[in-house]
Design an enzyme around this catalytic site. Structure first.
Site, PDB file in Angstrom:
ATOM      1  CG  ASP A  79      -1.967   1.013   1.250  1.00 49.94           C
ATOM      2  OD1 ASP A  79      -1.972   1.857   0.336  1.00 49.94           O
ATOM      3  OD2 ASP A  79      -2.794   1.010   2.175  1.00 49.94           O
ATOM      4  N   GLY A 102      -5.433   3.532  -7.797  1.00 50.78           N
ATOM      5  CA  GLY A 102      -5.727   3.733  -9.215  1.00 50.78           C
ATOM      6  C   GLY A 102      -4.881   4.803  -9.890  1.00 50.78           C
ATOM      7  CG  ASP A 109      -9.391   3.442   1.491  1.00 55.94           C
ATOM      8  OD1 ASP A 109      -8.684   3.205   0.490  1.00 55.94           O
ATOM      9  OD2 ASP A 109      -8.956   3.463   2.652  1.00 55.94           O
TER      10      ASP A 109
HETATM   11  C1  GLA Z   1      -5.364   2.554   2.776  1.00 55.58           C
HETATM   12  C2  GLA Z   1      -5.938   1.406   1.962  1.00 55.58           C
HETATM   13  C3  GLA Z   1      -6.949   0.648   2.789  1.00 55.58           C
HETATM   14  C4  GLA Z   1      -6.301   0.154   4.067  1.00 55.58           C
HETATM   15  C5  GLA Z   1      -5.690   1.303   4.843  1.00 55.58           C
HETATM   16  C6  GLA Z   1      -4.871   0.820   6.019  1.00 55.58           C
HETATM   17  O1  GLA Z   1      -6.327   3.514   3.038  1.00 55.58           O
HETATM   18  O2  GLA Z   1      -6.506   1.868   0.772  1.00 55.58           O
HETATM   19  O3  GLA Z   1      -7.487  -0.432   2.054  1.00 55.58           O
HETATM   20  O4  GLA Z   1      -5.348  -0.817   3.762  1.00 55.58           O
HETATM   21  O5  GLA Z   1      -4.843   2.061   3.998  1.00 55.58           O
HETATM   22  O6  GLA Z   1      -4.253   1.856   6.690  1.00 55.58           O
END
Ligand code: GLA
Length: 663
Positions: free
Chosen positions: A410, A452, A473
């Site tokens: 991430d 994305g 998210d």
């Molecule tokens: C980002 C991701 C989420 C999650 C959080 C965790 O926002 O997009 O899916 O993994 O981090 O902190």
């Protein structure tokens, strides 16, 4: 005499009408209990905007009214004798302080009386004058004000119902909690005889440990068999686990079977030993949408255990993935000793909530499931925990040693070191971790998470990602789920076996992103839409609720094998949107066997609708005849030629069918 009578009548008539006028009372909506109103962000306030300012629309201030945020609902019970509702509606000026706000805000104000739309403002932008609303309420008992996001997400949608009031004659209108539609179950329980479920194709790399579980529904005890397994693999007949190592690349056509006292089922199963894994979208669980940073070892075990106990495992669900917050935070554990986030050799350490990662993955594997982990390429994760920056190989090795089978990588904290965000900057950290994963001798599904950016769908597969997030998210609102899901239409050509568009994790069951959970705010029909759409999209299916707390509705929603088959189809195609207007969409996915999975979605949130499509739109021979099977009900509906029209599809609901050639 006549004059006297006439005067008498006039006096009585005047008294009656005077009485009426006297009896008509005014109720300002800000006098009601606005804590019953929902808001998609912040909270609804009386006589203030959602941010607590004086209600102001396009420089016009209002001394009273209600300030809320899309998606916001306010439900009011009337006694059928209310007369009229009036208000001035618009987007509050407070968002104009942010240049983005001005651009993104768009609210549609809806007034609904007993399920019928009485007023629709159309999409209102920031800094446009407030629109007057005046609707008659004759006979209405259930009255709803809705501030909707106009279908483009809720960002900056600060919505004002200024000067909102009801004129009424009978009993005082009363604010009530939004009425929640009752969950209803559509899918019959699986029969007692064996039926093999899960993917019909599985990929692994040569020389790496192989783990696949043959799954089937049906009465237990059940035994499993396999014919034609490649050299190096063996099946445990009691558990259905296929383990071992295959050295030779190739495509192996095998047959797997399941047997119980009621019968025997068999199915062909293709094993592909080569470079590509994750040949069907991953199905499993992830901790984030439920627990957020409150995740710990016990919660992960409880969910894994429940995945087995609830029999979700028999339907092909397999990954148990830990998201953010399992590591330590720099300097936060013990500022005096500087309690390290890594050991002296640079190996990453878990925080107290995860005392023994090896034991945890052993537990998960022991149940026949797979384990997933999360980290990011920056110095810290999204929640400011230690991440992989300059420790990429060590971390990849550690994940393999711990026995993980899935990595979500991430971006978040990487922004602090990425420099710019050119395409090269965006790709660099993902290419690096790919190279590291390639050195650890384990098949680890690689989930690219960077929301994305840089049109990742165009290159996520080339840099070795098995799936890539296509959006920000998700949350458990219609606007978020439907906004994200229906936005995937143009990305269909980028999904292939081993490489999937990922519109984020599921928001069904209990969610909360922290210690306190609530039932998903999606209505039951919206949840049927969510699962149908994600299956048509060939999206990863990651359950975001604690499985040990799952209710019967949610369990039913996630255990319909005919629906899951649409997701797991070996062709790996993503559905295309072939018909679209403001209230309905039709999506079609051609399955490997030539049948067609078709989703008919009703985007209207208040009225049911019949949706139709002709064969030309679906890309079928106009004269061909097809058997139409309702997948949620697992029931044949009719045979159709040339065109098909659905029965009434509920508001925000779906009819998901599969068309089989009619012999
Ligand atoms: C980002 C991701 C989420 C999650 C959080 C965790 O926002 O997009 O899916 O993994 O981090 O902190």
């Amino acid at each position: 005499m006549v004059k006297q009578i006439l005067t008498g009548w006039l006096v009585i008539a005047a008294m009656v009408s005077g009485l009426d006028a006297q009896n008509t009372k005014t109720l300002w909506l800000d006098e009601l209990d606005v804590s019953n109103a929902t808001a998609g962000w912040g909270r609804t306030r009386a006589n203030k905007s959602v941010d607590g300012n004086v209600l102001t629309v396009n420089s016009q201030t209002f001394e009273r009214g209600i300030g809320t945020h899309a998606e916001g609902q306010f439900t009011i019970r009337l006694d059928g004798s209310a007369a009229v509702f009036t208000a001035m509606v618009g987007v509050d000026d407070e968002i104009a302080q942010s240049p983005n706000g001005r651009h993104y805000a768009s609210v549609t104000f809806l007034v609904i009386g007993d399920g019928k739309e009485l007023f629709n403002s159309g999409a209102m932008k920031a800094q446009t004058s407030a629109k007057p609303v005046s609707v008659k309420l004759d006979g209405i008992k259930l009255f709803r004000l809705i501030a909707s996001d106009s279908g483009d997400g809720i960002d900056y949608d600060h919505a004002d119902w200024a000067m909102a009031k009801i004129e009424y004659n009978g009993s005082r209108p009363e604010a009530i909690e939004p009425i929640k539609p009752k969950p209803y179950i559509l899918t019959p329980k699986p029969g007692p005889e064996p039926r093999i479920t899960g993917p019909a194709v599985f990929g692994a790399r040569p020389g790496n440990p192989f783990l696949f579980t043959v799954t089937a529904t049906g009465e237990r005890p059940m035994t499993f068999e396999a014919r034609g397994l490649p050299k190096g693999l063996a099946l445990d007949s009691q558990t259905g686990h296929i383990t071992g190592t295959v050295e030779k690349t190739g495509k192996y056509q095998t047959t797997v079977a399941a047997k119980n006292s009621r019968g025997r089922a068999e199915r062909s199963f293709t094993i592909v030993i080569g470079d590509t894994i994750c040949l069907t979208p991953p199905m499993g669980w992830n901790s984030w949408n439920c627990w957020g940073c409150a995740v710990d070892d016990a919660k992960v075990r409880a969910t894994a255990r429940a995945m087995a106990d609830t029999e979700l495992i028999h339907h092909g669900w397999s990954y148990i993935n830990i998201d953010d917050c399992w590591m330590r935070k720099r300097g936060s554990n013990d500022p005096v000793t500087g309690d390290p986030v890594r050991d002296k050799d640079g190996r990453i350490l878990c925080n107290d909530k995860f005392p023994d990662m090896n034991a945890l993955t052993d537990y998960i594997h022991g149940l026949g499931l797979k384990a997933g982990i999360y980290i990011g390429p920056g110095p810290t994760t999204c929640q400011n925990y230690e991440a992989s920056w300059q420790h990429e190989l060590l971390d990849a090795q550690q994940f393999a040693e711990w026995g993980f089978d899935y990595l979500k990588y991430d971006w978040c904290g990487y922004s602090s070191v990425s420099g710019n965000q050119t395409l090269e900057d965006l790709q660099r950290p993902y290419i690096l971790m790919r190279q590291m994963l390639d050195q650890v001798g384990r098949d680890i599904v690689y989930s690219v998470c960077q929301y994305g950016w840089g049109e990742v769908w165009k290159w996520g597969g080339q840099i070795g990602g098995n799936c890539w997030r296509t959006t920000g998210d998700i949350t458990d609102s219609w606007s978020s789920m439907a906004g994200i899901g229906f936005q995937q239409a143009d990305l269909y050509s980028y999904a292939h076996p081993g490489h999937w568009n990922d519109p984020d994790m599921l928001v069904v069951g209990k969610v909360g992103w922290g210690p306190n959970l609530h039932d998903s705010h999606l209505t039951p029909d919206e949840q049927y839409t969510h699962i149908s759409l994600w299956c048509l999209l060939s999206a990863p299916l990651l359950i975001g609720c604690p499985i040990e707390q799952m209710d019967e509705f949610t369990l039913n929603l996630l255990t319909n094998d005919e629906v899951l088959e649409v997701n797991q189809d070996p062709s790996g195609r993503q559905a295309r949107c072939v018909k679209k207007d403001s209230t309905a969409q039709v999506w079609v996915k051609t399955m490997e066997d030539g049948s067609q999975a078709v989703g008919f979605f009703n985007l209207n949130g208040f009225e049911a609708a019949a949706i139709s499509v002709n064969w030309q739109t679906l890309g079928l021979e106009p004269a061909s005849r097809w058997r139409v099977r309702d997948l949620w009900r697992q029931k044949d509906l009719e045979t159709a030629q040339g065109t098909f029209s659905t029965p009434q599809v509920p508001p925000h609901g779906v009819l998901l069918v599969r068309l089989f050639p009619h012999k």
